[in-house]
Motif scaffolding. Structure first.
Motif, PDB file in Angstrom:
ATOM      1  N   LEU A 320       0.824  -1.203   0.000  1.00  6.98           N
ATOM      2  CA  LEU A 320       0.000   0.000   0.000  1.00  6.98           C
ATOM      3  C   LEU A 320       0.863   1.261   0.000  1.00  6.98           C
ATOM      4  N   ILE A 321       2.124   1.123   0.414  1.00 10.21           N
ATOM      5  CA  ILE A 321       3.117   2.182   0.230  1.00 10.21           C
ATOM      6  C   ILE A 321       4.348   1.534  -0.394  1.00 10.21           C
ATOM      7  N   LYS A 322       4.957   2.212  -1.329  1.00  8.76           N
ATOM      8  CA  LYS A 322       6.071   1.619  -2.069  1.00  8.76           C
ATOM      9  C   LYS A 322       7.388   1.770  -1.321  1.00  8.76           C
ATOM     10  N   GLU A 323       7.516   2.835  -0.533  1.00 12.74           N
ATOM     11  CA  GLU A 323       8.788   3.070   0.136  1.00 12.74           C
ATOM     12  C   GLU A 323       8.809   2.360   1.485  1.00 12.74           C
ATOM     13  N   GLU A 324       9.934   1.737   1.784  1.00 16.74           N
ATOM     14  CA  GLU A 324      10.090   1.123   3.109  1.00 16.74           C
ATOM     15  C   GLU A 324      10.488   2.190   4.117  1.00 16.74           C
ATOM     16  N   LYS A 325      10.172   1.938   5.375  1.00 19.64           N
ATOM     17  CA  LYS A 325      10.475   2.879   6.443  1.00 19.64           C
ATOM     18  C   LYS A 325      11.239   2.146   7.531  1.00 19.64           C
ATOM     19  N   ASP A 326      12.544   2.453   7.624  1.00 18.29           N
ATOM     20  CA  ASP A 326      13.411   1.794   8.610  1.00 18.29           C
ATOM     21  C   ASP A 326      13.332   0.283   8.507  1.00 18.29           C
ATOM     22  N   GLY A 327      13.252  -0.224   7.265  1.00 24.11           N
ATOM     23  CA  GLY A 327      13.244  -1.665   7.075  1.00 24.11           C
ATOM     24  C   GLY A 327      11.861  -2.295   7.151  1.00 24.11           C
ATOM     25  N   TRP A 328      10.792  -1.484   7.210  1.00 25.57           N
ATOM     26  CA  TRP A 328       9.425  -2.010   7.319  1.00 25.57           C
ATOM     27  C   TRP A 328       8.586  -1.544   6.128  1.00 25.57           C
ATOM     28  N   LEU A 329       7.658  -2.368   5.737  1.00 23.24           N
ATOM     29  CA  LEU A 329       6.719  -2.066   4.653  1.00 23.24           C
ATOM     30  C   LEU A 329       5.294  -2.218   5.170  1.00 23.24           C
ATOM     31  N   TYR A 330       4.398  -1.519   4.513  1.00 18.89           N
ATOM     32  CA  TYR A 330       2.985  -1.615   4.876  1.00 18.89           C
ATOM     33  C   TYR A 330       2.226  -2.163   3.674  1.00 18.89           C
ATOM     34  N   GLY A 331       1.437  -3.191   3.903  1.00 15.05           N
ATOM     35  CA  GLY A 331       0.719  -3.798   2.801  1.00 15.05           C
ATOM     36  C   GLY A 331      -0.478  -4.597   3.259  1.00 15.05           C
ATOM     37  N   GLU A 332      -1.149  -5.181   2.277  1.00 12.49           N
ATOM     38  CA  GLU A 332      -2.361  -5.955   2.520  1.00 12.49           C
ATOM     39  C   GLU A 332      -2.131  -7.398   2.089  1.00 12.49           C
ATOM     40  N   LEU A 333      -2.384  -8.320   2.999  1.00 16.94           N
ATOM     41  CA  LEU A 333      -2.240  -9.742   2.712  1.00 16.94           C
ATOM     42  C   LEU A 333      -3.400 -10.174   1.832  1.00 16.94           C
ATOM     43  N   GLU A 334      -3.119 -10.645   0.617  1.00 17.06           N
ATOM     44  CA  GLU A 334      -4.175 -10.973  -0.335  1.00 17.06           C
ATOM     45  C   GLU A 334      -5.031 -12.143   0.138  1.00 17.06           C
ATOM     46  N   LYS A 335      -4.481 -12.992   0.969  1.00 16.35           N
ATOM     47  CA  LYS A 335      -5.207 -14.179   1.420  1.00 16.35           C
ATOM     48  C   LYS A 335      -6.304 -13.822   2.417  1.00 16.35           C
ATOM     49  N   THR A 336      -6.018 -12.905   3.339  1.00 18.84           N
ATOM     50  CA  THR A 336      -6.974 -12.580   4.399  1.00 18.84           C
ATOM     51  C   THR A 336      -7.460 -11.136   4.348  1.00 18.84           C
ATOM     52  N   ARG A 337      -6.864 -10.302   3.455  1.00 18.22           N
ATOM     53  CA  ARG A 337      -7.191  -8.890   3.336  1.00 18.22           C
ATOM     54  C   ARG A 337      -6.833  -8.103   4.603  1.00 18.22           C
ATOM     55  N   GLN A 338      -5.974  -8.654   5.429  1.00 16.58           N
ATOM     56  CA  GLN A 338      -5.512  -7.928   6.599  1.00 16.58           C
ATOM     57  C   GLN A 338      -4.374  -6.995   6.197  1.00 16.58           C
ATOM     58  N   ARG A 339      -4.270  -5.887   6.902  1.00 11.45           N
ATOM     59  CA  ARG A 339      -3.246  -4.894   6.607  1.00 11.45           C
ATOM     60  C   ARG A 339      -2.352  -4.690   7.824  1.00 11.45           C
ATOM     61  N   GLY A 340      -1.121  -4.349   7.559  1.00 13.19           N
ATOM     62  CA  GLY A 340      -0.203  -4.101   8.659  1.00 13.19           C
ATOM     63  C   GLY A 340       1.228  -3.952   8.176  1.00 13.19           C
ATOM     64  N   TRP A 341       2.099  -3.695   9.142  1.00 16.34           N
ATOM     65  CA  TRP A 341       3.530  -3.526   8.852  1.00 16.34           C
ATOM     66  C   TRP A 341       4.228  -4.884   8.930  1.00 16.34           C
ATOM     67  N   PHE A 342       5.258  -5.060   8.125  1.00 15.13           N
ATOM     68  CA  PHE A 342       6.036  -6.303   8.136  1.00 15.13           C
ATOM     69  C   PHE A 342       7.461  -5.984   7.664  1.00 15.13           C
ATOM     70  N   PRO A 343       8.450  -6.810   8.087  1.00 15.16           N
ATOM     71  CA  PRO A 343       9.854  -6.550   7.697  1.00 15.16           C
ATOM     72  C   PRO A 343      10.064  -6.730   6.198  1.00 15.16           C
ATOM     73  N   SER A 344      10.778  -5.802   5.618  1.00 16.79           N
ATOM     74  CA  SER A 344      11.015  -5.867   4.173  1.00 16.79           C
ATOM     75  C   SER A 344      11.880  -7.059   3.784  1.00 16.79           C
ATOM     76  N   SER A 345      12.708  -7.533   4.719  1.00 13.54           N
ATOM     77  CA  SER A 345      13.610  -8.649   4.384  1.00 13.54           C
ATOM     78  C   SER A 345      12.899  -9.989   4.377  1.00 13.54           C
ATOM     79  N   TYR A 346      11.620  -9.991   4.773  1.00 16.20           N
ATOM     80  CA  TYR A 346      10.878 -11.254   4.790  1.00 16.20           C
ATOM     81  C   TYR A 346      10.250 -11.558   3.447  1.00 16.20           C
ATOM     82  N   CYS A 347      10.459 -10.725   2.448  1.00 15.34           N
ATOM     83  CA  CYS A 347       9.761 -10.900   1.183  1.00 15.34           C
ATOM     84  C   CYS A 347      10.702 -10.604   0.023  1.00 15.34           C
ATOM     85  N   ARG A 348      10.275 -10.968  -1.145  1.00 12.29           N
ATOM     86  CA  ARG A 348      10.977 -10.680  -2.387  1.00 12.29           C
ATOM     87  C   ARG A 348       9.955 -10.133  -3.386  1.00 12.29           C
TER      88      ARG A 348
END
Length: 445
Positions: A320-348
């Motif tokens: 939902l935001i393209k820029e990471e903030k201190d290593g964190w990203l904000y997005g929506e999980l397509e499976k459950t439609r939940q939103r929240g912050w998560f570590p950028s290094s956990y994804c590709r």
């Protein structure tokens, strides 16, 4: 010296043979090993000099940086001290070469000749004395045979002379054997004492070298370590809230049911089973914005935090935001439609662009008013919760690789920030003081 003359003589000869056949060849081999030892240390000091020359160059480069200048000076100082330590070691081994190896080599060659000549001289004198004693004993036996059955008094004086001669030569032989054995053992002891003394001196110099190196390092080490612990990263630039230019267009005008349904669908992030959710999903298909998507490579648990996002490995997340903030990203999980912050290094990153969710449900129903809004506004105005990455963030949150527990990297207040989509950071475990920032606001999409 106690014992039979024959046993003492055997001990003397054995002592000389041990020195010539074992000790001297061992010294010669010791000289060769010492030269190899010296050569190895010389190679080590040369390699160490090259290594710390490289450290010096890295330090010089670091001094050009406004934030790493102090660390660059420390690196150069570390290299200089270690060069001095290697120089001291090199000097000690030069003395080892001069006082030990050269002396051993010179004395070994001389001793081979000396011990061989000494042993031959001992054997020659022993043989000479033994022959004289044997001749005297033979002459006495002959005299006694002649005196049998004849005038005994005629040979008595001469026999006494032979007996005295034999007794004198026996005492001389015993003294010679005792002195020879004592001299042989003393020669053996001298050689071992020489070897021990030389290596005691070498050990003394090495001990002084280690004490000096220890003092040199202990004197500087606290300041070096303090320079690492006192490093504070420059404050991160504050992120401004980016608001859509169309966000305020909805405030002065009354909202239609369709607009309210679209906004509710965006805020809740989940589908409802009634007919209004279907209308919402159909009209949300009008927004054909291509948002970046990522695929998770590690599972993540939000724990008790309401602002974090939980997911499993292999899930898809729409950013939902393209820029990471201190290593964190904000997005929506397509499976459950939940939103929240998560570590950028956990994804590709996922190359296939994501089209709005309801496009999968059917052909969109177009309305002139809504379509015009979709063409102007490419992103939904959604207020995000504040990112929970401050000092209150649980210190137990870590990046944990599923393949190896050794890949755990602390992510407390961004102190071990891993570049987004960039793989693992080999220096992520380097501890720095956390950057202090008062920015607790979340960007507005």
């Amino acid at each position: 010296m106690s014992g039979a003359p024959q046993d003492v003589n055997k001990l003397t000869e054995l002592t000389y043979k041990n020195v010539m056949d074992q000790f001297n060849p061992s010294l010669r081999n010791l000289v060769n090993l010492g030269k190899s030892y010296e050569k190895s240390v010389t190679g080590m000091t040369l390699a160490g000099k090259a290594y710390f020359d490289a450290i010096t160059k890295i330090g010089e480069n670091a001094t050009m940086s406004p934030v790493s200048r102090e660390l660059g000076m420390v690196l150069m100082e570390i290299a200089d001290v270690h060069k001095k330590v290697h120089f001291e070691l090199e000097q000690n081994f030069k003395q080892f070469h001069r006082d030990v190896l050269i002396e051993l080599e010179k004395k070994t060659e001389m001793d081979m000749k000396y011990m061989n000549a000494t042993f031959k001289r001992y054997q020659s004198e022993h043989k000479q004395k033994q022959d004289s004693l044997d001749r005297s004993q033979t002459d006495l036996k002959k005299l006694r045979r002649k005196s049998q059955g004849k005038n005994v008094s005629k040979y008595e004086i001469k026999e006494n002379e032979y007996v005295e001669t034999i007794s004198s030569r026996q005492m001389d032989m015993q003294k010679f054997i005792a002195d020879g054995c004592r001299e042989a053992l003393l020669e053996e002891k001298r050689r071992f004492c020489f070897l021990v003394d030389k290596h005691c001196i070498f050990s003394y110099h090495i001990s002084n070298f280690h004490d000096k190196a220890k003092d040199m390092l202990n004197e500087k080490l606290p300041s070096w370590q303090n320079s690492v612990e006192s490093v504070v990263l420059p404050p991160a630039p504050q992120l401004k809230a980016h608001t859509s230019p169309l966000a305020n267009m909805f405030n002065p005008e009354p909202r239609s049911p369709i607009t309210s349904s679209l906004e509710n669908h965006s805020d809740q992030g989940s589908f409802n089973g009634d007919s209004s959710s279907q209308v919402t999903s159909q009209f949300s298909g009008l927004n054909m914005t291509k948002k970046p998507r990522v695929r998770t490579v590690f599972p993540h648990s939000a724990g008790n935090s309401s602002t974090l996002l939980s997911f499993d490995e292999g899930n898809m997340i729409t950013l939902l935001i393209k820029e990471e903030k201190d290593g964190w990203l904000y997005g929506e999980l397509e499976k459950t439609r939940q939103r929240g912050w998560f570590p950028s290094s956990y994804c590709r990153s996922y190359s296939e662009a994501h089209i709005s969710n309801s496009s999968k449900l059917g052909s969109p129903v177009r309305s002139p008013s809504v379509t015009s809004l979709a063409e102007l506004d490419e992103e939904e105005p959604v207020l995000l919760p504040p990112p929970d990455y401050s000092d209150d963030f649980p210190t137990s949150t870590v990046i944990q690789s599923m393949s190896s527990p050794q890949n755990m990297v602390s992510l407390v207040n961004g102190t071990a920030k891993v570049p987004f989509l960039g793989g693992g950071n080999p220096f992520a475990t380097v501890k720095l003081r956390p950057t202090v920032t008062n920015d607790r606001s979340a960007p507005v999409i």
